[in-house]
Design a protein around this motif. Sequence first.
Motif, mmCIF file in Angstrom:
data_model
loop_
_atom_site.group_PDB
_atom_site.id
_atom_site.type_symbol
_atom_site.label_atom_id
_atom_site.label_comp_id
_atom_site.label_asym_id
_atom_site.label_seq_id
_atom_site.Cartn_x
_atom_site.Cartn_y
_atom_site.Cartn_z
ATOM 1 N N PRO A 13 0.805 -1.230 0.000
ATOM 2 C CA PRO A 13 0.000 0.000 0.000
ATOM 3 C C PRO A 13 0.836 1.278 0.000
ATOM 4 O O PRO A 13 0.755 2.098 0.909
ATOM 5 C CB PRO A 13 -0.839 -0.145 1.270
ATOM 6 N N GLY A 14 1.647 1.465 -1.008
ATOM 7 C CA GLY A 14 2.394 2.693 -1.201
ATOM 8 C C GLY A 14 3.872 2.523 -0.920
ATOM 9 O O GLY A 14 4.229 1.996 0.121
ATOM 10 N N PRO A 15 4.736 2.985 -1.880
ATOM 11 C CA PRO A 15 4.279 3.557 -3.144
ATOM 12 C C PRO A 15 3.664 2.494 -4.032
ATOM 13 O O PRO A 15 4.084 1.336 -4.021
ATOM 14 C CB PRO A 15 5.557 4.114 -3.762
ATOM 15 N N THR A 16 2.655 2.903 -4.799
ATOM 16 C CA THR A 16 1.962 1.984 -5.675
ATOM 17 C C THR A 16 2.581 2.031 -7.073
ATOM 18 O O THR A 16 3.486 2.820 -7.342
ATOM 19 C CB THR A 16 0.472 2.341 -5.754
ATOM 20 N N THR A 17 2.086 1.178 -7.938
ATOM 21 C CA THR A 17 2.586 1.123 -9.309
ATOM 22 C C THR A 17 2.348 2.463 -10.017
ATOM 23 O O THR A 17 1.242 2.994 -10.001
ATOM 24 C CB THR A 17 1.883 0.001 -10.084
ATOM 25 N N PHE A 346 0.185 -10.131 6.714
ATOM 26 C CA PHE A 346 0.656 -9.567 5.458
ATOM 27 C C PHE A 346 -0.491 -8.769 4.850
ATOM 28 O O PHE A 346 -1.653 -8.922 5.242
ATOM 29 C CB PHE A 346 1.174 -10.646 4.491
ATOM 30 N N ARG A 347 -0.152 -7.899 3.909
ATOM 31 C CA ARG A 347 -1.163 -7.015 3.335
ATOM 32 C C ARG A 347 -1.126 -7.093 1.808
ATOM 33 O O ARG A 347 -0.054 -7.129 1.206
ATOM 34 C CB ARG A 347 -0.939 -5.573 3.784
ATOM 35 N N ILE A 348 -2.316 -7.130 1.217
ATOM 36 C CA ILE A 348 -2.452 -7.097 -0.236
ATOM 37 C C ILE A 348 -3.094 -5.759 -0.597
ATOM 38 O O ILE A 348 -4.247 -5.496 -0.233
ATOM 39 C CB ILE A 348 -3.333 -8.245 -0.752
ATOM 40 N N ALA A 349 -2.351 -4.920 -1.293
ATOM 41 C CA ALA A 349 -2.893 -3.629 -1.717
ATOM 42 C C ALA A 349 -3.613 -3.789 -3.048
ATOM 43 O O ALA A 349 -3.215 -4.590 -3.897
ATOM 44 C CB ALA A 349 -1.783 -2.593 -1.839
ATOM 45 N N HIS A 350 -4.677 -3.031 -3.213
ATOM 46 C CA HIS A 350 -5.431 -3.015 -4.470
ATOM 47 C C HIS A 350 -5.884 -1.575 -4.703
ATOM 48 O O HIS A 350 -7.068 -1.274 -4.692
ATOM 49 C CB HIS A 350 -6.602 -4.000 -4.431
ATOM 50 N N MET A 351 -4.884 -0.715 -4.899
ATOM 51 C CA MET A 351 -5.158 0.717 -5.027
ATOM 52 C C MET A 351 -4.362 1.323 -6.167
ATOM 53 O O MET A 351 -3.281 0.835 -6.522
ATOM 54 C CB MET A 351 -4.811 1.453 -3.725
ATOM 55 N N GLY A 352 -4.915 2.385 -6.730
ATOM 56 C CA GLY A 352 -4.184 3.137 -7.729
ATOM 57 C C GLY A 352 -4.277 2.513 -9.108
ATOM 58 O O GLY A 352 -5.355 2.166 -9.596
ATOM 59 N N HIS A 353 -3.119 2.349 -9.758
ATOM 60 C CA HIS A 353 -3.050 1.880 -11.139
ATOM 61 C C HIS A 353 -3.081 0.354 -11.143
ATOM 62 O O HIS A 353 -2.066 -0.328 -11.309
ATOM 63 C CB HIS A 353 -1.749 2.405 -11.771
ATOM 64 N N VAL A 354 -4.273 -0.217 -10.933
ATOM 65 C CA VAL A 354 -4.439 -1.666 -10.870
ATOM 66 C C VAL A 354 -5.607 -2.087 -11.753
ATOM 67 O O VAL A 354 -6.565 -1.342 -11.942
ATOM 68 C CB VAL A 354 -4.665 -2.176 -9.424
ATOM 69 N N ASN A 355 -5.500 -3.307 -12.279
ATOM 70 C CA ASN A 355 -6.583 -3.858 -13.080
ATOM 71 C C ASN A 355 -6.742 -5.335 -12.738
ATOM 72 O O ASN A 355 -6.057 -5.861 -11.856
ATOM 73 C CB ASN A 355 -6.331 -3.637 -14.572
#
Length: 395
Positions: A13-17, A346-355
């Motif tokens: 969760p940051g920095p994201t892609t 653990f953490r799975i981020a799903h934010m920003g430039h994601v598809n």
Amino acid sequence: MTVRAGREFLALPGPTTIPDEVLRAMHRPALDIYSKPMVDLTEGLLRDLSKLFATKGKSYIYIANGHGAWEAVLSNVLSRGDKVLVLESGSFAVGWGNAARAMGAKVEVLRGDWTRAVRASEVEALLRADKDHTIKAILVTQVDTASGVVNDIEKIGKTIRAAGHPALYMVDAVASLGCMPFEMDKWGIDVAMSGSQKGLMTPPGLGFVAVSERASAVHQAANMRTPYWDWTERDGIEHYRRYAGTPPVHLLFALRQAVDMLFDEGLENVFGRHQLLAEAVRRAVAVWSERHVLSFNIREDSERSNVVTTVLMGSGYDPMRLHHYCNDKCGVVLGIGISNLQGRAFRIAHMGHVNAPMILGALGVVEIGLKAIGIPHGKGGIEAAIAHLGERVRP
């Protein structure tokens, strides 16, 4: 043997892609910082930041990360000895409160459970008990990326007004801006802040603050003000004062491109995309949890954020083994458990430039890692995620 050749995917969760378009936007010479194109770039970004915050108030850009933006907010509206109320639901509102304490404020923490959102009823009871209105500001995060919770910012705002309390309502939107609805004026927020490196898809280094008229009025008497953070200084006639010196030109090029991409997609579509992908992650985690080793940190589904999912790992298993496997063997970087959850999650981020392929790929790698390391988990998590998206993303 590894299968990590190719582009590494950041699922933290940051920095994201960062989109390729944003990276390309920075690959150009700097502007004359006194020129009209530079002024136009700044003014356009400030207008669009206020649009993202959904406020008619002013916005400010700082060369800083989110911790710097915390200081910008605090120093502009507080005086030494003022009391602030921190609404705990994870690590970051407490961290904001710690910054306030170090700057000379008194801090009271409404203790929260890291497995749930802030309870508006508890906030109302505390504010009603503060009959002398000693509390000058209330600090809360919309999303806490440590716990994975989303707080009902609109409901808390209504509670503050129902209690008839004059404290400034101040919200950390670092992990939520550009990913989910945020309605500063509608929800009665006095000051909001965010950063560039999450939903806004820009390299770290920019902090943003949006300010209501009420907060601007309180600012006039605040004695924590210092030259760099000061809104009055940044409102000066000369353009360079918007940045207290030289502008971060290339980060501004990046931000301009990223904001344009959000508006081109349409904010409602952006929010819907995040919701769909987050639910796909949650469907997978729910299946993995069937063996009672993995579990959601946030107990109630409605309080799980659409930007990051925090997964607990019990029974003596080490989440860092999974983290290292996914990164070293497959090129997927998961978020680690931090603060109270260090070594436990653990953490799975799903934010920003994601598809969809990015999220399904990350979930597939996690499932591979669980099997390879021998961590008990329910089978078919990735299938559950695919089924959800197949049902909801129609031709």
